[in-house]
Design an enzyme around this catalytic site. Sequence first.
Site, mmCIF file in Angstrom:
data_model
loop_
_atom_site.group_PDB
_atom_site.id
_atom_site.type_symbol
_atom_site.label_atom_id
_atom_site.label_comp_id
_atom_site.label_asym_id
_atom_site.label_seq_id
_atom_site.Cartn_x
_atom_site.Cartn_y
_atom_site.Cartn_z
ATOM 1 N N GLU B 268 0.822 -1.208 0.000
ATOM 2 C CA GLU B 268 0.000 0.000 0.000
ATOM 3 C C GLU B 268 0.860 1.265 0.000
ATOM 4 O O GLU B 268 0.558 2.233 0.684
ATOM 5 C CB GLU B 268 -0.966 -0.003 1.195
ATOM 6 N N ARG B 301 5.358 -7.956 8.196
ATOM 7 C CA ARG B 301 3.968 -8.216 7.811
ATOM 8 C C ARG B 301 3.869 -8.836 6.419
ATOM 9 O O ARG B 301 4.545 -8.404 5.482
ATOM 10 C CB ARG B 301 3.130 -6.936 7.892
ATOM 11 N N ASP B 347 -8.570 -8.603 4.162
ATOM 12 C CA ASP B 347 -8.218 -7.528 5.093
ATOM 13 C C ASP B 347 -9.254 -7.385 6.197
ATOM 14 O O ASP B 347 -10.055 -6.457 6.151
ATOM 15 C CB ASP B 347 -8.067 -6.209 4.321
ATOM 16 N N GLU B 375 -12.259 -1.792 12.377
ATOM 17 C CA GLU B 375 -12.270 -1.098 11.090
ATOM 18 C C GLU B 375 -13.429 -1.532 10.202
ATOM 19 O O GLU B 375 -14.160 -0.698 9.678
ATOM 20 C CB GLU B 375 -10.939 -1.338 10.365
#
Lengths: 682, 682
Positions: B268, B301, B347, B375
């Site tokens: 990202e 990650r 995600d 989220e």
Amino acid sequence: MSAVHPMWLPDDVFRPLGRRAVRVDADASGDPVLATVRDEVAAAVTRFGGTLAGPDDRADLVLTVEPADGPDTHTVARSAGTTTVRATGARALLHGLHDVVRLGERAFADDLAERHVAPVNELRMLDHWDNVDVHPVMGQVERGYAGGSIFYADGRVRDDLSRVAQYARLLGSVGINAVGLNNVNVHRTEARLLTDGLPDVARLAALFRPHGIRVFLSVSFAAPITVGGLPTSDPLDPDVQAWWAQRAADVYAVVPDFGGFVVKADSEGQPGPFAYGRDHADGANLLARALRPFGGTVFWRAFVYDHRQDWRDRSTDRARAAFDHFSPLDGRFDDNVVLQVKYGPMDFQAREPVSPVIAAMPRTRLAVELQVTQEYTGQQRHAVWLGPQWSQILRFPLWGEGGRTVADVAAGLGDRPGADPGTDPGTAPGAGPGAGAPRRAGLVAVSNVGDDAFWTGHPLAQANLYTFARLAWDPEADPLALLDEWVTLTFPSADDEVRAALHAILDDSWRTYEDYTAPLGVGFMVRPGHHYGPDVDGYEYTPWGTYHFADRDGIGVDRTRATGTGFTGQYPAPWRDVYEDLATCPDDLLLFFHHVPWSHVLHSGVSVAQHVYDTHADGAARTEANAARWARVAGRVPDDLHGRVTERLAEQVRSAHEWSDQLRSYVHRHSGIPDARGRTIH
Amino acid sequence: MSAVHPMWLPDDVFRPLGRRAVRVDADASGDPVLATVRDEVAAAVTRFGGTLAGPDDRADLVLTVEPADGPDTHTVARSAGTTTVRATGARALLHGLHDVVRLGERAFADDLAERHVAPVNELRMLDHWDNVDVHPVMGQVERGYAGGSIFYADGRVRDDLSRVAQYARLLGSVGINAVGLNNVNVHRTEARLLTDGLPDVARLAALFRPHGIRVFLSVSFAAPITVGGLPTSDPLDPDVQAWWAQRAADVYAVVPDFGGFVVKADSEGQPGPFAYGRDHADGANLLARALRPFGGTVFWRAFVYDHRQDWRDRSTDRARAAFDHFSPLDGRFDDNVVLQVKYGPMDFQAREPVSPVIAAMPRTRLAVELQVTQEYTGQQRHAVWLGPQWSQILRFPLWGEGGRTVADVAAGLGDRPGADPGTDPGTAPGAGPGAGAPRRAGLVAVSNVGDDAFWTGHPLAQANLYTFARLAWDPEADPLALLDEWVTLTFPSADDEVRAALHAILDDSWRTYEDYTAPLGVGFMVRPGHHYGPDVDGYEYTPWGTYHFADRDGIGVDRTRATGTGFTGQYPAPWRDVYEDLATCPDDLLLFFHHVPWSHVLHSGVSVAQHVYDTHADGAARTEANAARWARVAGRVPDDLHGRVTERLAEQVRSAHEWSDQLRSYVHRHSGIPDARGRTIH
């Protein structure tokens, strides 16, 4: 590039005048506009070897004031080797000077036909949606696509206002006579321009004054509370009235030619008179009466609708809102109120019908608002010249062919010879078209400039600013002629190939943009928030009232009287019937007025689905042709400008294909109708 | 409310211990964790009238350290009227103390069964996505829904860190032993925590240390360039290696028990080793080798995918990305690297299959990452207790029923007795499940706290933080028992009605949320950017790789080997076949793995369309029942907490109906299938 681009006033355009003997027959002392005329002439002859002719010298050009009442007017006449501009006042003389500049060498040809020139509109205004503080979402300039504000930086009015001085000269040269200095969404800091900010407002006014331009401030209806500390902003409260009267007096003490206020009230969260059970006439007249002793004007925006609409509720129609709110108030506004009406019932889309409000307020001064900044038309990343759109709107005959147009209403003109507008039961009874005295107003638009070196981000977006100003002067001007005028001024050394490339890219650019974006008048389909790029369902389930209701069967908004929201009934005849009937509704507004099956066959002979496939594929393809065309003029225009346009055209190609691909996929996924031309649909 | 809510440590929970005679048999001098134990005991007996027993005094409770190697372990045993906690070290003694606190009066019952307690996971970590500077889009805490950061304000580490001290005590009480101090998206200011910020990192570490918690920093892979001024951050460059080695030495000089680094690389927009043609093993090992001399660990990650995907390209599948990137690297990571793998391939959705990466890296230490901050699960405006989701994930048998679970892999546990995991041709050949030495790691989650008075915005979201910590300690714990434990601690004076209301609202809240949001495992359908509330097509034409491909015929992503992206092939048997086959694929993951007609009949017996109508209407209705249930316990819980929960439940009701209405309209508009139960669809 560090130098600022000169837009349509490069030095070279003064050459025909500057190399001659010129006399200015006017006493400039004490009149800043006359001083501007004298300074422009002096600079031109100094640069190009001409002379300032004395009273007894032979002159090639004479500029003279012959005072007269009425609108600013000038004549240009050629006689015995001298071209003479006679103007009714200082502003008219400035306009005459620039008329000569635009004529170029033709101004000095012995066969020059005599010209009598006066503006059709009394008010020719640009609003700036500039914030003093950078807004956390909207930035320094709301819906601005050209960098920062030329007025404000770092939370205050700039120290260096040299860009503003250049801008004022540019606007004055094309007849703009009013500028709104701050965003109609008035936040905390901006509300204080009216109080603490007055010295800065005076600095800005002093820069516009020499170019015949008055400045306006956008004000918050809640300012008596938020700035003044009063417990209310009720328009009928005497303390509120006294507060506004004092504010007006304060402004005029430092800016004697201050224009007035611009107000967005009860709209998208801005405060307004509804909070006190008052109506918009009460609200507007409150401010008008404060300004009246000083000759000021209130521009009161008609952009009032429910932005907390429920998407489930199909009976509420945002398109109806302005008419429903304002038409009952016709006749109630003071004569120094101008109702500022967006050209369409929604919000500056690439295609909307004209707003029925424009036909519904015969006893109200009314200005039509256009958007030069390209919020919904490519945000100055796409080359979209809006002249044809504006011209089509302004020439629209509100009561049918041959009758008064949108431009006529804005200008306060009466009936056209030979037209029979008939009567209209659908609008204000007893106040048919042409009733009452003409009430002069004009055109307003949201500016597209910023502190970008090219002023407008996309250099070709300068053409929109130019075209708006010239149409505000004369709404019946041929837009293509204005574009050509802009090309001549902006690219004084352009060869035929450059001229042809600019026309190829711009002439049909509005139609091209429409072709690859929301189809057939349905509008929106943009990304919520920033409004750039496609998101077909982006607004479909939001509170904003901007829906298309697509499903597997069809698409469009039924706004008919027979089965829909009844919006068509807000129009006078013949449009109330033309739009009502599928058989007569124009293709390009079909989905604005009707919900139809994907298979519905347009007047053009193809289905709605096929229309989307065709126009989108073709529109996107044309952007590629434009980029290729522009590549061929490298080296024939300044490199920096060529580079910037090249970069923007590449983004337009990318974005147009994104629009095209998404729209075609969306329609195919919903309708299941194959593309008759067999193109790939993802 | 001005006081900060005590979460699960209100004073009252210390009453059973505090009213007794307690002896701490450990020399606290020089050991901050032992000092914490002693201080907690001293405070409790002072408050509740107990005594600190001397060496020869009779004691109701004895806390003692009996040093031993191996994982922190404690026992609790009752004998002759004395309860004795024996711990292998200071941290174990702190865990033992809180074990006694949680037992309450039961700790002093003569029939107390002897307990041997040790954590299953070596690493029990919370990551904070806190920014030092307020990010213009993401704010102070990225994906934070509980106010500002407890660490940072005004662009720097807070002067007053009292909230951090309280937080550290709370985390220590439930066995969290690692905290990442800053956002994995490392911006300019945050990158300097590693240099200029070290004194502040030391201040923070000093607050966590007494509670047995080590601190970690998220670092930017580009820091050698952006902070260090080097020309490269190539992991094979000696200067880069030396730079990181020096950074590690600098950190350990001021924080001797520093935990290590957390890294989001090539993800990202974050920089990473790909820029130099290196792989993620090269990148992770670079940092691991810098930390090795000091005993530090790198959390690297695995959330690596192409976020510039083309929606037109149906062959690329974001779900495949982590496996494709990382499975070939198994065995290449140094043993102080922990690969941090999100539980699902996408995600943090409310429903995803477990990530196949977890089964594919037998020679790699691997931590599973969960998201406590909500989220995609209601952003702490919706009451959604995630214990059942996490438990289901952790208990998932990666090689089939009876075999090793997700929790086993994270904990580094070997084969389960009696299980025959078989071999798996679809994952790393020659390195079947259980091969090699167990490689202990653990669980990581993104924290949900902020400077809100209730810590978590929604007071009931505290249950998620508690449950995560306790599952990190023991992944096989019954989540409902943990929730009940949380209720007992947090509401010590709760009557049966309050307890019942909390269970009614929370027990099935995850399923309720799933019912009214994206159906059948398809995920997303949230508003792009902020991810709150419905936008069915919001991500459909974006570059983010999160599509559902709905059209008039059907919906879902074909990830089969036979006709789709082949993602099912990343799983070992039996899941590669279970998911591949429509006949065996579980309903709740159907649309994750298959594109099916709207009329496809689920195992549940209804069509996909009808399933959406039913679950959405029912799910939204349950939120109303929850709000009504909560209203009835007014006056039985603190007013401020009741008020906050009431406000959040009202928003959940509104939002759930918005989800339900939009989803049902969307499905009906696409499928044309009527609701068999005849409910209104807008």
